[in-house]
Write a protein that holds these residues in place. Structure first.
Motif, PDB file in Angstrom:
ATOM      1  N   THR A 119       0.841  -1.199   0.000  1.00 50.47           N
ATOM      2  CA  THR A 119       0.000   0.000   0.000  1.00 50.47           C
ATOM      3  C   THR A 119       0.876   1.248   0.000  1.00 50.47           C
ATOM      4  O   THR A 119       1.885   1.310   0.706  1.00 50.47           O
ATOM      5  N   LYS A 130      -5.333  10.340  -2.163  1.00 46.21           N
ATOM      6  CA  LYS A 130      -6.515   9.706  -1.562  1.00 46.21           C
ATOM      7  C   LYS A 130      -6.917   8.432  -2.288  1.00 46.21           C
ATOM      8  O   LYS A 130      -6.780   8.330  -3.522  1.00 46.21           O
ATOM      9  N   SER A 131      -7.438   7.492  -1.556  1.00 44.25           N
ATOM     10  CA  SER A 131      -7.968   6.261  -2.118  1.00 44.25           C
ATOM     11  C   SER A 131      -9.063   6.586  -3.130  1.00 44.25           C
ATOM     12  O   SER A 131      -9.968   7.377  -2.836  1.00 44.25           O
ATOM     13  N   GLY A 132      -8.953   6.008  -4.335  1.00 46.79           N
ATOM     14  CA  GLY A 132      -9.962   6.224  -5.365  1.00 46.79           C
ATOM     15  C   GLY A 132      -9.896   7.574  -6.055  1.00 46.79           C
ATOM     16  O   GLY A 132     -10.763   7.905  -6.870  1.00 46.79           O
ATOM     17  N   GLU A 133      -8.864   8.329  -5.780  1.00 43.73           N
ATOM     18  CA  GLU A 133      -8.755   9.684  -6.329  1.00 43.73           C
ATOM     19  C   GLU A 133      -8.596   9.653  -7.842  1.00 43.73           C
ATOM     20  O   GLU A 133      -7.917   8.792  -8.380  1.00 43.73           O
ATOM     21  N   GLU A 149      -8.547   2.046  -5.149  1.00 41.20           N
ATOM     22  CA  GLU A 149      -9.204   2.076  -3.838  1.00 41.20           C
ATOM     23  C   GLU A 149      -8.303   1.520  -2.740  1.00 41.20           C
ATOM     24  O   GLU A 149      -8.305   2.014  -1.611  1.00 41.20           O
ATOM     25  N   ALA A 150      -7.542   0.501  -3.070  1.00 40.65           N
ATOM     26  CA  ALA A 150      -6.643  -0.111  -2.090  1.00 40.65           C
ATOM     27  C   ALA A 150      -5.298   0.610  -2.010  1.00 40.65           C
ATOM     28  O   ALA A 150      -4.434   0.216  -1.215  1.00 40.65           O
ATOM     29  N   LYS A 151      -5.132   1.647  -2.812  1.00 41.73           N
ATOM     30  CA  LYS A 151      -3.882   2.428  -2.849  1.00 41.73           C
ATOM     31  C   LYS A 151      -2.675   1.547  -3.160  1.00 41.73           C
ATOM     32  O   LYS A 151      -1.581   1.754  -2.636  1.00 41.73           O
ATOM     33  N   LYS A 152      -2.893   0.556  -4.031  1.00 43.69           N
ATOM     34  CA  LYS A 152      -1.785  -0.287  -4.474  1.00 43.69           C
ATOM     35  C   LYS A 152      -1.596  -0.205  -5.984  1.00 43.69           C
ATOM     36  O   LYS A 152      -0.659  -0.790  -6.518  1.00 43.69           O
ATOM     37  N   SER A 171      -2.348   2.280  -9.767  1.00 48.55           N
ATOM     38  CA  SER A 171      -2.671   3.575 -10.351  1.00 48.55           C
ATOM     39  C   SER A 171      -2.633   3.440 -11.863  1.00 48.55           C
ATOM     40  O   SER A 171      -2.051   2.491 -12.395  1.00 48.55           O
TER      41      SER A 171
END
Lengths: 115, 111
Positions: free
Chosen positions: B28, B51-54, B67-70, B72
């Motif tokens: 993450t 941010k998550s989902g940004e 969403e999981a910030k893993k 992009s």
């Protein structure tokens, strides 16, 4: 605009020579970095510094050393150049606000060839 | 160790086609940054997502942070020859904060 300058765009040295690569930034950034860039390998961190006279090893420090005597200047030293150090060397700086996470500003790079 | 992987490594498109590059982290990330390097140039910062989902847009470029910030992605709509270059994603190491760069995706655009 932030300006990061490097002493040479192109450099040719012989095996065994001591090589100095200089980097200067004009935005009073705390953090400075040295990377090497090779095709297919992306940017690999050699050393970085978060303050004057402070330095930390990156992912590939072997064969390199650094010096940061003044805030604006960060030098990369190849003690005894070898052919496998032929590469593009990029210097970068970033401001410090609690960590190293801020955007980095890169210099134009020095393409070093070791014969 | 912590890794940041990008796919594809190369992409050739016809001018006007869309382009997407994907970035995946083994851990993450607190944030992700994107850089562009023109041929013969140096990496230039494009954007940072936190941010998550940004989702952020810059003209024809759309950046997303999973969403999981893993993971992009960078999507370019209707590519132009000026989009040619290598696009790098980079995320901070969870312990040290040092930026870990992906290998980059090199985009070629045929006029």
């Amino acid at each position: 605009d932030v300006k990061v300058t490097q002493s040479s765009r192109y450099l040719v040295k012989r095996t065994g020579e001591k090589v100095f690569l200089e980097c200067v930034q004009d935005m009073d950034h705390e953090n400075m970095f040295w990377y090497r860039q090779d095709p297919g390998l992306g940017l690999r961190l050699i050393y970085f510094s978060y303050d004057v006279k402070m330095k930390e090893k990156g992912d590939i420090p072997e064969g390199y050393s650094v010096s940061r005597e003044k805030k604006e200047r960060f030098s990369l030293i190849l003690e005894s150049a070898s052919t496998n150090q032929t590469s593009m060397y990029l210097c970068a700086s970033s401001p410090n606000s609690g960590g190293y996470y801020n955007e980095q500003f890169f210099g134009p790079g020095t393409r070093l060839t070791v014969l | 160790g912590q890794q940041v992987m990008q796919i594809p490594q190369y992409q050739h498109v016809q001018e006007g086609e869309d382009f997407t590059t994907y970035c995946n982290s083994s851990t993450t990330l607190s944030n992700i940054q994107w850089y562009k390097q023109r041929p013969g140039g140096h990496p230039v910062f494009l954007i940072q997502l936190v941010k998550s989902g940004e989702v952020k847009k810059q003209k024809r470029l759309t950046f997303q942070f999973g969403e999981a910030k893993k993971n992009s992605s960078l999507h370019i709509t209707a590519t132009q020859t000026t989009d040619v270059g290598t696009y790098f994603c980079a995320g901070p190491h969870s312990n040290t904060g040092k930026l870990i760069f992906g290998q980059g995706t090199t985009l070629q655009v045929k006029p």
